[in-house]
Design a protein around this motif. Sequence first.
Motif, PDB file in Angstrom:
ATOM      1  N   MET A 123       0.359  -0.925  -2.448  1.00  0.00           N
ATOM      2  CA  MET A 123       0.845   0.388  -2.613  1.00  0.00           C
ATOM      3  C   MET A 123       1.113   1.099  -1.212  1.00  0.00           C
ATOM      4  O   MET A 123       1.837   2.040  -1.471  1.00  0.00           O
ATOM      5  CB  MET A 123      -0.452   1.110  -3.401  1.00  0.00           C
ATOM      6  N   ALA A 124       0.349   0.808  -0.360  1.00  0.00           N
ATOM      7  CA  ALA A 124       0.639   1.330   1.039  1.00  0.00           C
ATOM      8  C   ALA A 124       2.124   1.242   1.392  1.00  0.00           C
ATOM      9  O   ALA A 124       2.567   2.014   2.236  1.00  0.00           O
ATOM     10  CB  ALA A 124      -0.533   1.000   2.078  1.00  0.00           C
ATOM     11  N   ASP A 125       2.377  -0.051   1.498  1.00  0.00           N
ATOM     12  CA  ASP A 125       3.894  -0.598   1.794  1.00  0.00           C
ATOM     13  C   ASP A 125       4.956   0.409   1.080  1.00  0.00           C
ATOM     14  O   ASP A 125       6.063   0.910   1.497  1.00  0.00           O
ATOM     15  CB  ASP A 125       4.220  -1.883   1.603  1.00  0.00           C
ATOM     16  N   VAL A 126       4.637   0.641  -0.429  1.00  0.00           N
ATOM     17  CA  VAL A 126       5.537   1.290  -1.153  1.00  0.00           C
ATOM     18  C   VAL A 126       5.639   2.901  -0.649  1.00  0.00           C
ATOM     19  O   VAL A 126       6.746   3.308  -0.309  1.00  0.00           O
ATOM     20  CB  VAL A 126       5.073   1.409  -2.669  1.00  0.00           C
ATOM     21  N   TYR A 127       4.653   3.549  -0.632  1.00  0.00           N
ATOM     22  CA  TYR A 127       4.653   4.718   0.172  1.00  0.00           C
ATOM     23  C   TYR A 127       5.212   5.036   1.604  1.00  0.00           C
ATOM     24  O   TYR A 127       5.880   5.796   1.868  1.00  0.00           O
ATOM     25  CB  TYR A 127       3.240   5.297   0.247  1.00  0.00           C
ATOM     26  N   LYS A 128       4.900   3.909   2.447  1.00  0.00           N
ATOM     27  CA  LYS A 128       5.696   3.858   3.616  1.00  0.00           C
ATOM     28  C   LYS A 128       7.245   3.950   3.736  1.00  0.00           C
ATOM     29  O   LYS A 128       7.755   4.442   4.255  1.00  0.00           O
ATOM     30  CB  LYS A 128       5.171   2.589   4.528  1.00  0.00           C
ATOM     31  N   ILE A 129       7.771   2.782   2.739  1.00  0.00           N
ATOM     32  CA  ILE A 129       9.098   2.848   2.588  1.00  0.00           C
ATOM     33  C   ILE A 129       9.698   3.899   2.146  1.00  0.00           C
ATOM     34  O   ILE A 129      10.722   4.349   2.523  1.00  0.00           O
ATOM     35  CB  ILE A 129       9.161   1.539   1.750  1.00  0.00           C
TER      36      ILE A 129
ATOM     37  N   GLY B  85      -1.329   8.206   5.540  1.00  0.00           N
ATOM     38  CA  GLY B  85      -0.327   8.789   6.629  1.00  0.00           C
ATOM     39  C   GLY B  85       0.955   8.730   6.158  1.00  0.00           C
ATOM     40  O   GLY B  85       1.936   9.080   7.075  1.00  0.00           O
ATOM     41  N   SER B  86       1.574   8.310   5.078  1.00  0.00           N
ATOM     42  CA  SER B  86       2.843   7.982   4.603  1.00  0.00           C
ATOM     43  C   SER B  86       3.331   9.241   3.586  1.00  0.00           C
ATOM     44  O   SER B  86       4.273   8.945   3.135  1.00  0.00           O
ATOM     45  CB  SER B  86       3.109   6.852   4.090  1.00  0.00           C
ATOM     46  N   VAL B  87       2.585  10.302   3.515  1.00  0.00           N
ATOM     47  CA  VAL B  87       2.939  11.433   2.521  1.00  0.00           C
ATOM     48  C   VAL B  87       2.834  12.768   3.197  1.00  0.00           C
ATOM     49  O   VAL B  87       1.850  12.887   4.480  1.00  0.00           O
ATOM     50  CB  VAL B  87       1.958  11.542   1.413  1.00  0.00           C
ATOM     51  N   ASP B  88       3.478  13.692   3.247  1.00  0.00           N
ATOM     52  CA  ASP B  88       3.180  15.138   3.665  1.00  0.00           C
ATOM     53  C   ASP B  88       2.197  15.983   2.807  1.00  0.00           C
ATOM     54  O   ASP B  88       1.611  16.905   3.253  1.00  0.00           O
ATOM     55  CB  ASP B  88       4.603  15.757   3.743  1.00  0.00           C
ATOM     56  N   GLN B  89       2.164  15.646   1.543  1.00  0.00           N
ATOM     57  CA  GLN B  89       1.688  16.274   0.482  1.00  0.00           C
ATOM     58  C   GLN B  89       0.631  15.623  -0.338  1.00  0.00           C
ATOM     59  O   GLN B  89       1.448  15.031  -1.168  1.00  0.00           O
ATOM     60  CB  GLN B  89       2.418  17.441  -0.031  1.00  0.00           C
ATOM     61  N   ALA B  90      -0.686  15.693  -0.130  1.00  0.00           N
ATOM     62  CA  ALA B  90      -1.486  14.796  -1.138  1.00  0.00           C
ATOM     63  C   ALA B  90      -1.626  15.529  -2.412  1.00  0.00           C
ATOM     64  O   ALA B  90      -2.018  16.776  -2.423  1.00  0.00           O
ATOM     65  CB  ALA B  90      -2.655  14.376  -0.420  1.00  0.00           C
ATOM     66  N   VAL B  91      -1.536  14.939  -3.437  1.00  0.00           N
ATOM     67  CA  VAL B  91      -1.936  15.713  -4.833  1.00  0.00           C
ATOM     68  C   VAL B  91      -3.023  15.088  -5.266  1.00  0.00           C
ATOM     69  O   VAL B  91      -3.410  13.746  -5.161  1.00  0.00           O
ATOM     70  CB  VAL B  91      -0.878  15.335  -5.952  1.00  0.00           C
ATOM     71  N   THR B  92      -4.136  16.005  -5.454  1.00  0.00           N
ATOM     72  CA  THR B  92      -5.787  15.358  -5.849  1.00  0.00           C
ATOM     73  C   THR B  92      -5.754  15.093  -7.306  1.00  0.00           C
ATOM     74  O   THR B  92      -6.162  14.133  -7.767  1.00  0.00           O
ATOM     75  CB  THR B  92      -6.460  16.316  -5.378  1.00  0.00           C
ATOM     76  N   ALA B  93      -5.425  16.052  -8.392  1.00  0.00           N
ATOM     77  CA  ALA B  93      -5.520  15.994  -9.657  1.00  0.00           C
ATOM     78  C   ALA B  93      -5.160  17.160 -10.352  1.00  0.00           C
ATOM     79  O   ALA B  93      -4.483  18.121  -9.805  1.00  0.00           O
ATOM     80  CB  ALA B  93      -7.198  15.969 -10.015  1.00  0.00           C
ATOM     81  N   ASP B  94      -5.276  17.169 -11.677  1.00  0.00           N
ATOM     82  CA  ASP B  94      -4.959  18.105 -12.307  1.00  0.00           C
ATOM     83  C   ASP B  94      -6.444  18.996 -12.787  1.00  0.00           C
ATOM     84  O   ASP B  94      -6.947  18.433 -13.707  1.00  0.00           O
ATOM     85  CB  ASP B  94      -4.179  17.901 -13.771  1.00  0.00           C
TER      86      ASP B  94
END
Length: 68
Positions: free
Chosen positions: A1-7, A35-44
């Motif tokens: 998953m980390a590689d997917v977000y990085k790409i 480290g590969s996102v600008d905005q983290a989404v936590t939940a609803d």
Amino acid sequence: MADVYKIIYQTTRAMKPDSVTQSACGTTPNLAWLGSVDQAVTADPVGAVQGASPHQVVQGLLWPEAAV
């Protein structure tokens, strides 16, 4: 998953330098890809407590001014 977000992050930045890459809603925060996102989404969240706790955890993992 980390590689997917990085790409995804690298591709969107190459195409549009001022883009915002956001994690998928419901994805458990992980130091491997934060480290590969600008905005983290936590939940609803259902209420204020459910909204604040994950928010504080993710900001603690990233930096105090992180967009969560």
